[in-house]
Design an enzyme around this catalytic site. Structure first.
Site, PDB file in Angstrom:
ATOM      1  N   ASP A 102       0.820  -1.215   0.000  1.00 38.98           N
ATOM      2  CA  ASP A 102       0.000   0.000   0.000  1.00 38.98           C
ATOM      3  C   ASP A 102       0.853   1.264   0.000  1.00 38.98           C
ATOM      4  OD1 ASP A 102      -2.110  -1.631   0.084  1.00 38.98           O
ATOM      5  OD2 ASP A 102      -2.884  -0.976   2.044  1.00 38.98           O
TER       6      ASP A 102
ATOM      7  N   ASP B 151       0.514   4.237  -2.578  1.00 37.28           N
ATOM      8  CA  ASP B 151       0.145   5.593  -2.168  1.00 37.28           C
ATOM      9  C   ASP B 151       1.157   6.607  -2.695  1.00 37.28           C
ATOM     10  OD1 ASP B 151      -2.007   4.551  -0.923  1.00 37.28           O
ATOM     11  OD2 ASP B 151      -1.167   4.628   1.101  1.00 37.28           O
TER      12      ASP B 151
ATOM     13  N   SER C 266     -13.606   6.346  -1.979  1.00 37.05           N
ATOM     14  CA  SER C 266     -12.436   5.842  -1.271  1.00 37.05           C
ATOM     15  C   SER C 266     -12.054   6.873  -0.202  1.00 37.05           C
ATOM     16  CB  SER C 266     -11.329   5.650  -2.291  1.00 37.05           C
ATOM     17  OG  SER C 266     -10.243   5.058  -1.663  1.00 37.05           O
TER      18      SER C 266
ATOM     19  N   LYS D 149      -9.869   0.452  10.950  1.00 33.61           N
ATOM     20  CA  LYS D 149      -9.976   0.235   9.509  1.00 33.61           C
ATOM     21  C   LYS D 149      -9.704  -1.241   9.251  1.00 33.61           C
ATOM     22  CE  LYS D 149      -8.330   2.174   5.146  1.00 33.61           C
ATOM     23  NZ  LYS D 149      -8.089   0.945   4.450  1.00 33.61           N
TER      24      LYS D 149
ATOM     25  N   GLU E  42     -17.727  -3.666   5.672  1.00 32.19           N
ATOM     26  CA  GLU E  42     -16.523  -4.375   5.240  1.00 32.19           C
ATOM     27  C   GLU E  42     -16.679  -5.875   5.444  1.00 32.19           C
ATOM     28  OE1 GLU E  42     -14.450  -2.282   4.011  1.00 32.19           O
ATOM     29  OE2 GLU E  42     -12.460  -3.196   3.949  1.00 32.19           O
TER      30      GLU E  42
ATOM     31  N   LYS F 120      -3.187   5.511   8.350  1.00 34.47           N
ATOM     32  CA  LYS F 120      -2.636   4.192   8.007  1.00 34.47           C
ATOM     33  C   LYS F 120      -1.420   3.847   8.860  1.00 34.47           C
ATOM     34  CE  LYS F 120      -3.548   2.156   4.162  1.00 34.47           C
ATOM     35  NZ  LYS F 120      -3.741   2.504   2.826  1.00 34.47           N
TER      36      LYS F 120
HETATM   37  S1  IVH Z   1     -15.607   4.406   5.178  1.00 30.22           S
HETATM   38  C1  IVH Z   1     -16.369   7.272   1.932  1.00 30.22           C
HETATM   39  N1  IVH Z   1     -15.140   2.957   7.319  1.00 30.22           N
HETATM   40  O1  IVH Z   1     -11.193   1.300   3.777  1.00 30.22           O
HETATM   41  C2  IVH Z   1     -15.926   6.384   3.000  1.00 30.22           C
HETATM   42  N2  IVH Z   1     -14.070   2.363   5.278  1.00 30.22           N
HETATM   43  O2  IVH Z   1      -9.545   3.250   2.257  1.00 30.22           O
HETATM   44  C3  IVH Z   1     -15.327   5.110   2.578  1.00 30.22           C
HETATM   45  N3  IVH Z   1     -12.644   0.392   5.424  1.00 30.22           N
HETATM   46  O3  IVH Z   1     -13.041   1.320   0.804  1.00 30.22           O
HETATM   47  C4  IVH Z   1     -15.362   4.020   3.505  1.00 30.22           C
HETATM   48  N4  IVH Z   1     -13.000  -0.043   7.547  1.00 30.22           N
HETATM   49  O4  IVH Z   1     -12.949  -0.866   2.185  1.00 30.22           O
HETATM   50  C5  IVH Z   1     -14.885   3.139   6.010  1.00 30.22           C
HETATM   51  N5  IVH Z   1     -14.828   1.737   9.257  1.00 30.22           N
HETATM   52  C6  IVH Z   1     -14.570   1.926   7.966  1.00 30.22           C
HETATM   53  C7  IVH Z   1     -13.708   1.072   7.239  1.00 30.22           C
HETATM   54  C8  IVH Z   1     -13.485   1.330   5.885  1.00 30.22           C
HETATM   55  C9  IVH Z   1     -12.367  -0.427   6.456  1.00 30.22           C
HETATM   56  C10 IVH Z   1     -12.083   0.254   4.054  1.00 30.22           C
HETATM   57  C11 IVH Z   1     -13.124   0.297   2.963  1.00 30.22           C
HETATM   58  C12 IVH Z   1     -12.785   1.494   2.151  1.00 30.22           C
HETATM   59  C13 IVH Z   1     -11.325   1.671   2.435  1.00 30.22           C
HETATM   60  C14 IVH Z   1     -10.916   3.110   2.232  1.00 30.22           C
END
Ligand code: IVH
Length: 696
Positions: free
Chosen positions: A36, A40, A85, A124, A192, A334
């Protein structure tokens, strides 16, 4: 570096190409080529260039799209609300800058209103995001994120995930203040899908034993499992789900004002919400949370790669706005991948069930990502050659997305002067037989199938394992003892063991011996697919075994089949067919199968195990039926469930997914309510069944 040599136009083109390629590897192939952090870096460089030279930004730039285009194998679904994203923050400083951007977007100049901003911190989860649609409380659509606009239809696979409700029941006691006690007509959920670490390790272990490619990390395993064509396979992969967004579109329903309230509402509707989330009162509170979880996250059974931070006040989201790529009201903090240096103490060579030899690095214990690492994978002889790894070397070990640590490089500067290149063994480290390399295979093998103790033990371990014959009480230590005492040389010998022989083994009590004999007896009636899998034929995994058992109703018929007959089965390739054919033509195997038959092991399909006739839309779900239904009698309802691969049980437990109630339901309804299990009335039950059939 290329950056300096190329002009901005060429560099933008090159970055675009690279980013598209890596997105395709990550999202479509499930095989990322870079981590990642490297991705990035490329992405941020492109963003910077586009900011500096706006004329180079096109509508097709990867910065204007999310993820890769969806793979074409599944039906495509256009998302009602795009799945965006998140931008990344790698430090406290970047978190502060994010907050400052929010202040600017809101024109927030005074200290007191700035101080009122609150943030929800969620772990996350490293899985894949999915969108679920419920109509009148029934799950009718489920899709992966895909490119953010269009995803793949994986409804039936999502339905096999135990924690995703296929029909909703509102829990009044959990409803936040002021919300109506009514299910919305249309409900959109985002969350998720992930694979718990314990399931991931078990899955890879099983794949390794079948000599099938393993998954690099739980995220890839989750993605691969969710995108299986047969939902029965997904059901076996034990996936989990955490919900993090809910969209109410009914105009007459009250909208949650805060994100925290949104999460509470999700719980009231019966969705699982990751329990470690907090509401932070300031950005410093967010920093504390990120710091605290940088260590604690390793104690969880799911992999986390950061923290997602969202502004709590949803009414401000619109004013803060979104870019085409990500919302400004949320950010992902991250964690960096974890690496450590240690010393390579030894390299040992394991000999597997089919004789394949795999090198394993034995390391001086080192703390890494919350665990003490003592072993790391060295994959194969090629990898050893590539790294030129030597005993005594200082090596860099990494655990990023992967659970099994990997040696990524050797610190040659620290190498001792007298070190010598590692010599790959030419003979089996267990039985001494000369190793062979067949055709273009990377693996070296010990050909002494029946005399090599390691192969004998591994074959028996495989036979007793859960997905095979599921024989309790026979672990690897007992197997070692049984083989060492020459009580067992092949799997059929297990069924000849007597109480006296078992109790003569060190530390074996009478009760344990009885239990072992009982589970051995029970295993004689396992379905044919389990037996075929348990035999441990090269390249035949659990799913291959199922296909073979579907086509051939008895082991005899499979043994008589030609390689062409076997290749005729959809899903079985020529390599598997050849391997099955050769396996059953060994006289030792034929004699062993005869023995199994004489000892009473059933070697054919029982009609009761017959495959269902309809799409397996209820695979992995357990139902309990109670009370009298108006339009359906009990046995018809049972048939409807079983025909779609669901199970029917007579008592309610934590494992029950649905309790279907008719008139005068009795104590089962109360038990279901006590355990929080989804209760369906007759109409909802029909809707659940029909919503599956319509789309098959
Ligand atoms: S919010 C517009 N909440 O992380 C908001 N994402 O890097 C987008 N992810 O695509 C998602 N845990 O696959 C959100 N508590 C969480 C999350 C989460 C994991 C993942 C998800 C997203 C990615 C973004």
């Amino acid at each position: 570096m290329q950056t300096e040599r190329l002009g901005p136009v060429e560099r933008v083109e090159e970055l675009t190409r690279q980013i598209e390629h890596h997105r395709f590897c990550y999202y479509v192939l499930n095989k990322p080529e870079i981590d990642d952090a490297k991705f990035d870096k490329l992405f941020n460089e492109l963003l910077e260039l586009e900011e500096r030279y706006p004329e180079l930004k096109t509508a097709n730039s990867p910065t204007q799209k999310v993820g890769a285009s969806p793979s074409t194998e599944f039906k495509q679904i256009r998302h009602r609300i795009p799945l965006l994203s998140l931008a990344n923050a790698m430090s406290d400083d970047e978190l502060k800058k994010w907050e400052e951007r929010i202040w600017r977007a809101l024109d927030m100049t005074d200290e007191s209103s700035r101080k009122k901003l609150e943030y929800v911190c969620e772990l996350k989860i490293d899985g894949l995001s999915c969108a679920l649609t419920y109509k009148n409380g029934v799950l009718v659509e489920g899709a992966t994120r895909g490119n953010g606009e269009v995803g793949e239809d994986v409804l039936y696979n999502l339905k096999t995930i135990a924690s995703i409700p296929a029909a909703l029941t509102l829990d009044k006691t959990k409803l936040p203040e002021g919300f109506q006690n009514k299910l919305p007509e249309l409900l959109e959920i985002r969350g998720e899908v992930f694979m718990p670490i314990t399931s991931f390790t078990a899955l890879n272990q099983a794949l390794l034993e079948d000599e099938q490619p393993t998954f690099a990390n739980p995220r890839n395993a989750a993605s691969g499992s969710l995108r299986q064509k047969d939902p029965r396979k997904t059901a076996k992969r034990k996936l989990g789900f955490w919900a993090y967004f809910l969209y109410l579109t009914d105009p007459d329903l009250r909208q949650p004002q805060t994100h925290f309230e949104n999460l509470e509402l999700l719980k009231a509707y019966g969705f699982p919400v990751e329990p470690n989330k907090v509401l932070a009162k300031s950005i410093e509170g967010v920093e504390d949370f990120c710091q605290q979880w940088s260590h604690k996250r390793h104690d969880l059974d799911y992999q986390t790669d950061g923290v997602v931070i969202k502004m709590n006040d949803r009414r401000l989201w619109d004013s803060v706005g979104v870019t085409s790529h990500s919302p400004r009201w949320a950010i992902a903090y991250k964690y960096p991948p974890e690496e450590a240096e240690t010393t390579l103490e030894d390299v040992k060579f394991d000999v597997g069930r089919t004789g394949a030899v795999t090198p394993v690095a034995w390391l001086s214990p080192v703390k890494l990502a919350g665990t003490t690492v003592k072993r790391a994978s060295l994959h194969n002889a090629e990898q050893i050659k590539r790294l030129d790894i030597r005993i005594g070397d200082t090596v860099l070990v990494r655990k990023a997305g992967e659970i099994i640590p990997e040696v990524i490089s050797v610190n040659v500067a620290k190498r001792k002067a007298n070190s010598e290149p590692l010599i790959y063994p030419t003979n089996c480290p267990v039985c001494g037989t000369q190793l062979e390399r067949v055709g273009s295979e990377v693996a070296f093998r010990c050909p002494n199938q029946y005399g090599c103790q390691s192969q004998v033990e591994r074959r028996i371990e495989h036979w007793v394992s859960r997905d095979a014959m599921d024989i309790d009480g026979v672990g690897s230590i007992l197997i070692q003892q049984l083989v060492a005492h020459q009580l067992v040389k092949q799997v059929s010998d297990l069924y000849k063991l007597t109480f006296e022989q078992l109790t003569s083994i060190e530390r074996m009590g009478k009760k344990s011996a009885d239990n072992i004999l009982e589970s051995l007896a029970k295993s004689k009636h396992r379905p044919l697919a389990n037996i075929i899998y348990a035999l441990g034929i090269r390249h035949v995994g659990a799913s291959g075994a199922e296909l073979l058992a579907d086509r051939f109703p008895s082991l005899d018929e499979l043994m008589r089949a030609s390689a062409e007959d076997i290749t005729g089965i959809e899903g079985i390739g020529p390599a598997i067919a050849q391997s099955v054919f050769e396996y059953f033509h060994q006289p030792e195997v034929q004699a062993m199968v005869d023995e199994l038959r004489k000892l009473g092991v059933r070697l054919q399909n029982d009609p009761a195990d017959a495959a269902p006739k309809l799409s397996p839309t209820l695979a992995g779900k357990t139902f309990v039926l109670t009370g009298t239904m108006e339009s359906l009698d009990r046995s018809a309802a049972e048939k409807m469930i079983k025909a779609r691969s669901g199970k029917v049980s007579s008592s309610v437990s934590k494992k029950t997914d649905y309790v279907v109630v008719g008139a005068s339901p009795g104590s089962k309804l109360a038990k279901a309510q006590e355990l929080g299990i989804t209760v369906l009335d007759e109409a909802q039950f029909r809707a659940l069944i029909e919503s599956g059939d319509e789309q098959s």
